[in-house]
Design a protein around this motif. Structure first.
Motif, PDB file in Angstrom:
ATOM      1  N   ILE A  55      11.223  75.778  28.252  1.00  0.00           N
ATOM      2  CA  ILE A  55      11.752  75.541  29.676  1.00  0.00           C
ATOM      3  C   ILE A  55      13.036  76.235  30.731  1.00  0.00           C
ATOM      4  O   ILE A  55      12.127  77.213  30.821  1.00  0.00           O
ATOM      5  CB  ILE A  55      11.569  73.895  30.056  1.00  0.00           C
ATOM      6  N   ALA A  56      13.943  75.690  29.531  1.00  0.00           N
ATOM      7  CA  ALA A  56      14.955  76.811  30.372  1.00  0.00           C
ATOM      8  C   ALA A  56      14.839  78.018  29.724  1.00  0.00           C
ATOM      9  O   ALA A  56      15.517  78.785  30.892  1.00  0.00           O
ATOM     10  CB  ALA A  56      16.340  75.677  29.464  1.00  0.00           C
ATOM     11  N   SER A  57      14.045  78.707  28.771  1.00  0.00           N
ATOM     12  CA  SER A  57      14.366  79.681  28.406  1.00  0.00           C
ATOM     13  C   SER A  57      13.114  80.347  29.545  1.00  0.00           C
ATOM     14  O   SER A  57      13.578  81.759  30.062  1.00  0.00           O
ATOM     15  CB  SER A  57      14.132  80.518  26.882  1.00  0.00           C
ATOM     16  N   ARG A  58      12.348  80.104  29.862  1.00  0.00           N
ATOM     17  CA  ARG A  58      11.298  80.964  30.835  1.00  0.00           C
ATOM     18  C   ARG A  58      11.527  80.548  32.245  1.00  0.00           C
ATOM     19  O   ARG A  58      12.054  81.307  33.214  1.00  0.00           O
ATOM     20  CB  ARG A  58       9.815  79.554  30.527  1.00  0.00           C
ATOM     21  N   ILE A  59      12.276  78.840  32.672  1.00  0.00           N
ATOM     22  CA  ILE A  59      13.636  79.577  34.145  1.00  0.00           C
ATOM     23  C   ILE A  59      13.865  80.335  34.296  1.00  0.00           C
ATOM     24  O   ILE A  59      14.098  81.326  34.935  1.00  0.00           O
ATOM     25  CB  ILE A  59      13.544  78.046  34.277  1.00  0.00           C
ATOM     26  N   ILE A  60      14.874  80.634  32.577  1.00  0.00           N
ATOM     27  CA  ILE A  60      15.866  81.451  33.162  1.00  0.00           C
ATOM     28  C   ILE A  60      15.650  82.904  33.131  1.00  0.00           C
ATOM     29  O   ILE A  60      16.356  84.481  33.977  1.00  0.00           O
ATOM     30  CB  ILE A  60      16.789  81.671  32.101  1.00  0.00           C
ATOM     31  N   ALA A  61      14.330  83.402  32.534  1.00  0.00           N
ATOM     32  CA  ALA A  61      13.943  84.720  32.796  1.00  0.00           C
ATOM     33  C   ALA A  61      12.845  84.977  33.468  1.00  0.00           C
ATOM     34  O   ALA A  61      13.486  86.041  33.832  1.00  0.00           O
ATOM     35  CB  ALA A  61      12.663  84.665  31.181  1.00  0.00           C
ATOM     36  N   ALA A  62      12.179  84.497  34.061  1.00  0.00           N
ATOM     37  CA  ALA A  62      12.044  84.533  35.538  1.00  0.00           C
ATOM     38  C   ALA A  62      12.823  84.382  36.529  1.00  0.00           C
ATOM     39  O   ALA A  62      11.770  84.593  38.318  1.00  0.00           O
ATOM     40  CB  ALA A  62      10.818  82.565  35.641  1.00  0.00           C
ATOM     41  N   SER A  63      13.881  83.777  36.748  1.00  0.00           N
ATOM     42  CA  SER A  63      15.251  83.818  37.659  1.00  0.00           C
ATOM     43  C   SER A  63      14.928  85.369  37.744  1.00  0.00           C
ATOM     44  O   SER A  63      16.085  85.953  38.919  1.00  0.00           O
ATOM     45  CB  SER A  63      16.507  82.799  37.473  1.00  0.00           C
ATOM     46  N   ASN A  64      15.236  86.514  36.816  1.00  0.00           N
ATOM     47  CA  ASN A  64      16.176  87.595  37.208  1.00  0.00           C
ATOM     48  C   ASN A  64      17.482  87.450  36.736  1.00  0.00           C
ATOM     49  O   ASN A  64      18.328  88.298  37.525  1.00  0.00           O
ATOM     50  CB  ASN A  64      15.742  88.637  37.951  1.00  0.00           C
ATOM     51  N   MET A  65      17.935  86.491  36.335  1.00  0.00           N
ATOM     52  CA  MET A  65      19.578  86.155  36.721  1.00  0.00           C
ATOM     53  C   MET A  65      20.290  87.370  35.820  1.00  0.00           C
ATOM     54  O   MET A  65      19.918  87.349  34.727  1.00  0.00           O
ATOM     55  CB  MET A  65      19.624  84.760  35.398  1.00  0.00           C
ATOM     56  N   ASP A  66      21.827  87.483  36.442  1.00  0.00           N
ATOM     57  CA  ASP A  66      22.451  88.604  36.383  1.00  0.00           C
ATOM     58  C   ASP A  66      23.514  87.596  36.361  1.00  0.00           C
ATOM     59  O   ASP A  66      23.525  86.808  37.288  1.00  0.00           O
ATOM     60  CB  ASP A  66      22.007  89.760  37.535  1.00  0.00           C
ATOM     61  N   VAL A  67      24.278  88.076  35.795  1.00  0.00           N
ATOM     62  CA  VAL A  67      26.034  88.425  35.550  1.00  0.00           C
ATOM     63  C   VAL A  67      26.678  88.157  37.246  1.00  0.00           C
ATOM     64  O   VAL A  67      27.726  87.652  37.225  1.00  0.00           O
ATOM     65  CB  VAL A  67      26.955  88.868  34.177  1.00  0.00           C
ATOM     66  N   ASP A  68      26.185  89.161  38.330  1.00  0.00           N
ATOM     67  CA  ASP A  68      26.693  89.073  39.035  1.00  0.00           C
ATOM     68  C   ASP A  68      25.748  87.969  40.289  1.00  0.00           C
ATOM     69  O   ASP A  68      25.723  88.468  41.207  1.00  0.00           O
ATOM     70  CB  ASP A  68      26.954  91.025  39.898  1.00  0.00           C
ATOM     71  N   SER A  69      25.153  87.600  39.620  1.00  0.00           N
ATOM     72  CA  SER A  69      24.256  85.996  40.325  1.00  0.00           C
ATOM     73  C   SER A  69      25.088  85.532  41.366  1.00  0.00           C
ATOM     74  O   SER A  69      25.254  85.207  42.512  1.00  0.00           O
ATOM     75  CB  SER A  69      24.013  85.479  40.298  1.00  0.00           C
ATOM     76  N   GLY A  70      26.518  85.429  41.058  1.00  0.00           N
ATOM     77  CA  GLY A  70      27.869  83.988  41.641  1.00  0.00           C
ATOM     78  C   GLY A  70      27.137  82.555  41.006  1.00  0.00           C
ATOM     79  O   GLY A  70      28.483  82.433  40.760  1.00  0.00           O
ATOM     80  N   PHE A  71      26.106  82.329  40.697  1.00  0.00           N
ATOM     81  CA  PHE A  71      25.822  80.923  40.443  1.00  0.00           C
ATOM     82  C   PHE A  71      25.818  81.282  38.785  1.00  0.00           C
ATOM     83  O   PHE A  71      25.596  82.279  38.387  1.00  0.00           O
ATOM     84  CB  PHE A  71      24.524  80.227  40.571  1.00  0.00           C
ATOM     85  N   ASP A  72      26.513  80.292  37.582  1.00  0.00           N
ATOM     86  CA  ASP A  72      26.675  80.286  36.403  1.00  0.00           C
ATOM     87  C   ASP A  72      25.359  79.352  36.200  1.00  0.00           C
ATOM     88  O   ASP A  72      25.618  78.449  36.545  1.00  0.00           O
ATOM     89  CB  ASP A  72      27.879  79.338  35.881  1.00  0.00           C
ATOM     90  N   SER A  73      25.040  79.985  35.429  1.00  0.00           N
ATOM     91  CA  SER A  73      23.358  79.688  34.810  1.00  0.00           C
ATOM     92  C   SER A  73      23.624  78.451  34.093  1.00  0.00           C
ATOM     93  O   SER A  73      22.881  77.622  33.753  1.00  0.00           O
ATOM     94  CB  SER A  73      22.251  80.733  34.518  1.00  0.00           C
ATOM     95  N   THR A  74      24.457  78.754  32.920  1.00  0.00           N
ATOM     96  CA  THR A  74      25.488  77.375  32.577  1.00  0.00           C
ATOM     97  C   THR A  74      24.692  75.793  33.085  1.00  0.00           C
ATOM     98  O   THR A  74      24.669  74.351  32.873  1.00  0.00           O
ATOM     99  CB  THR A  74      26.453  77.126  31.865  1.00  0.00           C
ATOM    100  N   GLY A  75      25.235  75.923  34.829  1.00  0.00           N
ATOM    101  CA  GLY A  75      25.126  74.780  35.599  1.00  0.00           C
ATOM    102  C   GLY A  75      24.285  74.776  36.668  1.00  0.00           C
ATOM    103  O   GLY A  75      23.870  73.399  37.027  1.00  0.00           O
ATOM    104  N   THR A  76      23.171  75.709  36.367  1.00  0.00           N
ATOM    105  CA  THR A  76      22.217  75.841  36.570  1.00  0.00           C
ATOM    106  C   THR A  76      20.515  75.759  35.635  1.00  0.00           C
ATOM    107  O   THR A  76      19.643  73.989  35.955  1.00  0.00           O
ATOM    108  CB  THR A  76      21.405  75.981  37.667  1.00  0.00           C
TER     109      THR A  76
END
Length: 374
Positions: A55-76
């Motif tokens: 579940i977490a992997s699918r959501i983070i992949a769908a998020s197009n998350m990047d290290v310059d997003s500002g939000f740290d995905s470890t907390g979301t």
């Protein structure tokens, strides 16, 4: 604690798409904690962990998350995985699980500024996500309600935290393919350092380079890595271990001086070594590596004699598909951690490993975890 040396697994690979994320530092401790509380079987723990990681992997992949997003995905995103794991092990029904996801949405936090500032707080969001996931599952079990559509509503996760998204990854082959962190790190520092470390070690394998003979070290990375924390000039602030773990200059200097990158190299004593400072001053960063190899790096070591040694690594060791660690290497990493911590006798750690290797046959996982408590 799981994030302490930035040494836990990273980077889920979902439908061929790799994402910079740290899921396991939340999902595994959550599974361990709740399974221990519930005296769950090894099969129950594995099932919950596999589902939560997916579940977490699918959501983070769908998020197009990047290290310059500002939000740290470890907390979301990690908090969704934690809620799924806790809910599964606590036996929540469908509506309770939905409420748990809706409740946990209210507890998101985390900023990449922690890493730029080398603050202890960078280690915190993963733990807060685990706490939030368990807390949300317990509230939901008691009948507490949450946001009805925590992902796709007007002010749901994707609207609040994502600049763009790829929603098909949420359900593509759902229940048929399961995803999790793909990379097992060989070095206890940010993954963005690893290619440069490997380049140095490759040079040293066949060339007896002495630090005092070096004129300059040029490290070429991607523009994105150059703009991230690892590309900052090395300086020592309140927490030297974090300064070092998130800095390419330090890690290149350390690899040249000590011919490796081990846990003990990130202690204050080793970081403050004047020989490191001398080498750091010789490390210069450039940023022409292609974004198509986001973890790649090239290193050029120029000697005072005029000789020059070059190496390039596009994908550093540890990627689960392209450059995987062997099982023996993973096991050795575990025991290196045990010895470095000094908290658990090696003999008890060996007993725990034997149980882990047959975890699906363990009737009560508490038997394992008791062996790993100081």
């Amino acid at each position: 604690m799981a994030r302490s040396y930035d040494f836990e697994p990273t980077g889920p690979l979902v439908d061929g798409k790799s994402t910079p994320a740290h899921l396991s530092g939340t999902t595994v401790p959550t599974a361990v904690t709740v399974a221990d509380q519930k005296n769950a079987s090894g099969k129950d723990l594995l099932t919950a962990l596999i589902v939560g990681d997916d579940i977490a992997s699918r959501i983070i992949a769908a998020s197009n998350m990047d290290v310059d997003s500002g939000f740290d995905s470890t907390g979301t995103v990690n908090a969704f995985g934690a809620a799924a794991i806790a809910g599964r092990l606590m036996g929540l029904n469908e509506q309770q699980l939905l409420n748990a996801f809706g409740i946990v949405l209210n507890q998101f936090a985390g900023t990449f500024q922690n890493i730029f500032d080398a603050a202890h707080a960078f280690k915190l969001p993963q733990g807060l996500s685990s706490q939030a996931g368990i807390f949300s599952a317990k509230l939901a079990q008691k009948g507490f309600t949450g946001v009805r559509d925590p992902l796709l509503s007007k002010y749901g996760y994707f609207a609040l935290y994502c600049k763009s998204y790829q929603l098909d990854l949420l359900t593509k082959n759902l229940g048929k393919e399961y995803y999790m962190d793909n990379t097992c790190k060989p070095y206890p520092c940010c993954r963005s350092n690893h290619a440069a470390i490997e380049c140095v070690l490759n040079v040293l394998q066949s060339n007896p380079v002495r630090p005092e003979d070096i004129e300059e070290i040029v490290v070429d990375i991607t523009p994105k890595a150059r703009n991230f924390a690892v590309g900052q000039p090395f300086k020592i602030r309140e927490v030297p271990q974090i300064d070092a773990a998130f800095n390419i200059q330090y890690n290149v200097a350390n690899a040249l001086l000590r011919k490796g990158a081990r846990l003990e190299h990130f202690t204050d004593e080793n970081i403050l070594d004047e020989r490191i400072a001398d080498l750091v001053r010789k490390v210069r960063l450039t940023a022409t590596t292609s974004p198509e190899t986001p973890l790649g790096a090239g290193v050029s070591i120029k000697l005072k004699s005029g000789s020059e040694y070059n190496a390039r690594v596009d994908m550093p060791k540890g990627h689960g598909v392209l450059t995987p660690l062997s099982y023996a290497e993973k096991k050795a990493k575990f025991f290196d951690n045990v010895r470095f911590s000094g908290m658990v006798p090696v003999g008890r750690a060996e007993e725990a490993v034997e149980l882990f290797e047959h975890i699906e046959e363990v009737d009560d996982v508490s038997k394992i975890f008791r062996l790993l408590v100081a």
